[in-house]
Motif scaffolding. Structure first.
Motif, PDB file in Angstrom:
ATOM      1  N   SER A 185      31.203  55.711  33.286  1.00  0.00           N
ATOM      2  CA  SER A 185      30.159  56.550  33.941  1.00  0.00           C
ATOM      3  C   SER A 185      30.188  56.398  35.616  1.00  0.00           C
ATOM      4  O   SER A 185      30.228  55.358  35.954  1.00  0.00           O
ATOM      5  CB  SER A 185      29.025  56.236  33.539  1.00  0.00           C
ATOM      6  OG  SER A 185      27.920  56.932  34.141  1.00  0.00           O
ATOM      7  N   LEU A 186      30.271  57.649  36.284  1.00  0.00           N
ATOM      8  CA  LEU A 186      30.335  57.620  37.528  1.00  0.00           C
ATOM      9  C   LEU A 186      29.256  58.936  37.928  1.00  0.00           C
ATOM     10  O   LEU A 186      29.475  59.972  38.084  1.00  0.00           O
ATOM     11  CB  LEU A 186      31.619  57.865  38.169  1.00  0.00           C
ATOM     12  CG  LEU A 186      31.376  57.985  39.869  1.00  0.00           C
ATOM     13  CD1 LEU A 186      31.035  56.719  40.326  1.00  0.00           C
ATOM     14  CD2 LEU A 186      32.908  58.281  40.342  1.00  0.00           C
ATOM     15  N   ASN A 187      27.953  58.473  38.129  1.00  0.00           N
ATOM     16  CA  ASN A 187      26.918  59.267  38.098  1.00  0.00           C
ATOM     17  C   ASN A 187      26.619  60.029  39.404  1.00  0.00           C
ATOM     18  O   ASN A 187      25.939  59.313  40.262  1.00  0.00           O
ATOM     19  CB  ASN A 187      25.433  58.799  37.522  1.00  0.00           C
ATOM     20  CG  ASN A 187      24.502  59.795  37.234  1.00  0.00           C
ATOM     21  OD1 ASN A 187      24.556  60.865  37.853  1.00  0.00           O
ATOM     22  ND2 ASN A 187      23.809  59.460  36.323  1.00  0.00           N
ATOM     23  N   PHE A 188      27.146  61.171  39.774  1.00  0.00           N
ATOM     24  CA  PHE A 188      27.224  61.608  41.156  1.00  0.00           C
ATOM     25  C   PHE A 188      25.566  62.034  41.483  1.00  0.00           C
ATOM     26  O   PHE A 188      25.361  61.642  42.767  1.00  0.00           O
ATOM     27  CB  PHE A 188      28.195  62.898  41.259  1.00  0.00           C
ATOM     28  CG  PHE A 188      29.732  62.507  41.341  1.00  0.00           C
ATOM     29  CD1 PHE A 188      30.170  61.944  42.504  1.00  0.00           C
ATOM     30  CD2 PHE A 188      30.398  62.323  40.278  1.00  0.00           C
ATOM     31  CE1 PHE A 188      31.312  61.326  42.508  1.00  0.00           C
ATOM     32  CE2 PHE A 188      31.800  62.373  40.240  1.00  0.00           C
ATOM     33  CZ  PHE A 188      32.196  61.552  41.310  1.00  0.00           C
ATOM     34  N   LYS A 189      24.836  62.391  40.479  1.00  0.00           N
ATOM     35  CA  LYS A 189      23.598  62.952  40.758  1.00  0.00           C
ATOM     36  C   LYS A 189      23.042  61.783  41.227  1.00  0.00           C
ATOM     37  O   LYS A 189      21.914  61.871  42.180  1.00  0.00           O
ATOM     38  CB  LYS A 189      23.191  63.444  39.436  1.00  0.00           C
ATOM     39  CG  LYS A 189      21.954  64.269  39.736  1.00  0.00           C
ATOM     40  CD  LYS A 189      21.093  64.826  38.572  1.00  0.00           C
ATOM     41  CE  LYS A 189      19.792  65.085  38.570  1.00  0.00           C
ATOM     42  NZ  LYS A 189      18.953  65.699  37.192  1.00  0.00           N
ATOM     43  N   GLU A 190      22.828  60.676  40.679  1.00  0.00           N
ATOM     44  CA  GLU A 190      22.059  59.738  40.665  1.00  0.00           C
ATOM     45  C   GLU A 190      22.592  58.913  42.347  1.00  0.00           C
ATOM     46  O   GLU A 190      21.885  58.512  42.986  1.00  0.00           O
ATOM     47  CB  GLU A 190      22.275  58.195  39.808  1.00  0.00           C
ATOM     48  CG  GLU A 190      21.490  57.141  39.871  1.00  0.00           C
ATOM     49  CD  GLU A 190      21.620  56.113  38.776  1.00  0.00           C
ATOM     50  OE1 GLU A 190      20.482  55.521  38.552  1.00  0.00           O
ATOM     51  OE2 GLU A 190      22.865  56.033  38.479  1.00  0.00           O
ATOM     52  N   ILE A 191      23.999  59.092  42.699  1.00  0.00           N
ATOM     53  CA  ILE A 191      24.255  58.492  43.845  1.00  0.00           C
ATOM     54  C   ILE A 191      23.814  59.551  44.917  1.00  0.00           C
ATOM     55  O   ILE A 191      23.397  58.948  46.033  1.00  0.00           O
ATOM     56  CB  ILE A 191      25.944  58.777  44.015  1.00  0.00           C
ATOM     57  CG1 ILE A 191      26.682  57.522  42.862  1.00  0.00           C
ATOM     58  CG2 ILE A 191      26.318  58.186  45.359  1.00  0.00           C
ATOM     59  CD1 ILE A 191      28.029  57.581  42.767  1.00  0.00           C
ATOM     60  N   TRP A 192      23.539  60.776  44.724  1.00  0.00           N
ATOM     61  CA  TRP A 192      22.923  61.653  45.652  1.00  0.00           C
ATOM     62  C   TRP A 192      21.515  61.302  45.903  1.00  0.00           C
ATOM     63  O   TRP A 192      21.200  61.540  47.129  1.00  0.00           O
ATOM     64  CB  TRP A 192      23.166  63.194  45.152  1.00  0.00           C
ATOM     65  CG  TRP A 192      22.482  64.121  46.041  1.00  0.00           C
ATOM     66  CD1 TRP A 192      21.702  64.692  45.811  1.00  0.00           C
ATOM     67  CD2 TRP A 192      23.146  64.408  47.445  1.00  0.00           C
ATOM     68  NE1 TRP A 192      21.199  65.609  46.837  1.00  0.00           N
ATOM     69  CE2 TRP A 192      22.143  65.332  48.126  1.00  0.00           C
ATOM     70  CE3 TRP A 192      24.101  64.027  48.468  1.00  0.00           C
ATOM     71  CZ2 TRP A 192      22.354  65.775  49.232  1.00  0.00           C
ATOM     72  CZ3 TRP A 192      24.150  64.504  49.611  1.00  0.00           C
ATOM     73  CH2 TRP A 192      23.379  65.448  50.094  1.00  0.00           C
ATOM     74  N   GLN A 193      20.822  61.071  44.691  1.00  0.00           N
ATOM     75  CA  GLN A 193      19.588  60.768  44.882  1.00  0.00           C
ATOM     76  C   GLN A 193      19.342  59.489  45.550  1.00  0.00           C
ATOM     77  O   GLN A 193      18.073  59.151  46.493  1.00  0.00           O
ATOM     78  CB  GLN A 193      18.854  60.409  43.702  1.00  0.00           C
ATOM     79  CG  GLN A 193      18.713  61.798  42.759  1.00  0.00           C
ATOM     80  CD  GLN A 193      18.346  61.219  41.264  1.00  0.00           C
ATOM     81  OE1 GLN A 193      18.482  60.121  40.796  1.00  0.00           O
ATOM     82  NE2 GLN A 193      17.830  62.549  40.576  1.00  0.00           N
ATOM     83  N   TYR A 194      20.110  58.525  45.811  1.00  0.00           N
ATOM     84  CA  TYR A 194      20.300  57.336  46.374  1.00  0.00           C
ATOM     85  C   TYR A 194      21.059  57.416  47.996  1.00  0.00           C
ATOM     86  O   TYR A 194      21.299  56.516  48.376  1.00  0.00           O
ATOM     87  CB  TYR A 194      20.567  55.964  45.696  1.00  0.00           C
ATOM     88  CG  TYR A 194      19.652  55.715  44.596  1.00  0.00           C
ATOM     89  CD1 TYR A 194      18.659  54.518  45.005  1.00  0.00           C
ATOM     90  CD2 TYR A 194      19.577  56.304  43.329  1.00  0.00           C
ATOM     91  CE1 TYR A 194      17.672  54.306  44.020  1.00  0.00           C
ATOM     92  CE2 TYR A 194      18.657  55.745  42.702  1.00  0.00           C
ATOM     93  CZ  TYR A 194      17.712  54.871  42.831  1.00  0.00           C
ATOM     94  OH  TYR A 194      16.621  54.425  41.715  1.00  0.00           O
TER      95      TYR A 194
END
Length: 287
Positions: A21-30
């Protein structure tokens, strides 16, 4: 009645079911935290030094001068029509980006354990910030290379750019991903085996001599054909050789070598991501 049932949560933390998993959405949120880490790495690293940001320039320049004296003037390595200093500066500038990414990400769990143990955020942000901050450092050092390029150009040297320069950013991205993947892998191993932290420092020095940083790839095949495979199976050597071809029109591009490099890079990145995601669940007990 539980008031939290009706509460609209801004973020929801769930366990990872897929270790790739590489959650780009979560990275963008942070992204704000990512920006703060990048700012910390760029500004504070030389904050208490006398020369400050000049260290970004001193390292590649002095290394290039040293390599020119030892490998070109003493050992007699021929760089053709390209000035030896510019030849070495191109290789060192690109190589420095890889080493900075690798050494900076290889102790992610060990050096950030005090943060990871207190608050949640996507752990991948930490090594990503290292790659991005070092990309800024690479940009500064590359401007120095451009300055010397034009200096030698107006001195009358035959320096020619070619159309392949358009793909130079792709090579730099591959170099960063390769350093990130290898760094995540080593960082995960360091949580159990501290020997790997010593291996990074020692291994980078040895790897530089096998990556065609201070000599053309063709030279090792001519001078040491029995050991040429050590360079031919090194993906970093193809990145540096191809980069020099794009920037200085010297050396050659190997299509097989580039495909091999992309394959190794993708494999190492996903292997590093897999081990990194598995390790972040239990590293606090071992680090």
């Amino acid at each position: 009645m539980n008031n939290t049932d009706n509460k609209d949560w801004l973020f929801e933390i769930t366990p990872k079911n897929n270790f790739f998993s590489l959650n780009f959405k979560e990275i963008w949120q942070y992204r704000d935290l990512l920006f703060l880490f990048v700012k910390r790495d760029v500004i504070t690293v030389y904050k208490q030094t006398v020369l400050g940001p000049l260290w970004y320039l001193i390292q590649p320049l002095f290394t290039s001068v040293t390599f020119t004296i030892i490998f070109n003037n003493v050992a007699g390595i021929n760089t053709g029509t390209i000035p030896p200093f510019l030849f070495n500066l191109a290789g060192i500038t690109i190589w420095s980006y890889f080493t900075a990414c690798l050494s900076g990400t290889s102790d992610t769990f060990k050096s950030n354990a005090y943060i990871f143990g207190k608050v949640y955020f996507p752990r991948i942000i930490t090594p990503l910030s290292v790659v991005i901050s070092n990309l800024i450092k690479f940009g500064i050092q590359f401007l120095i290379f451009i300055g010397f390029y034009f200096f030698y150009y107006f001195q009358g040297y035959n320096l020619v750019l070619n159309i392949s320069i358009l793909f130079f950013p792709v090579l730099i991205a591959v170099m960063g991903i390769l350093g990130l993947g290898l760094g995540m892998l080593i960082s995960s191993l360091v949580t159990k085996y501290r020997d790997f932290s010593h291996l990074v420092t020692f291994g980078i020095q040895l790897l530089m001599y096998l990556s065609a940083v201070m000599y053309p790839m063709a030279l090792i095949k001519d001078k040491l054909p029995k050991f040429g495979w050590l360079v031919e199976y090194n993906p970093l050597a193809y990145i540096i050789e191809t980069s020099r071809y794009m920037l200085l029109s010297t050396g050659q591009i190997s299509i097989f070598g580039l495909f091999y490099t992309f394959f190794v890079t993708i494999t190492l990145f996903f292997t590093g991501l897999l081990i990194f995601n598995r390790t972040e669940k239990s590293f606090i007990d071992t680090v």
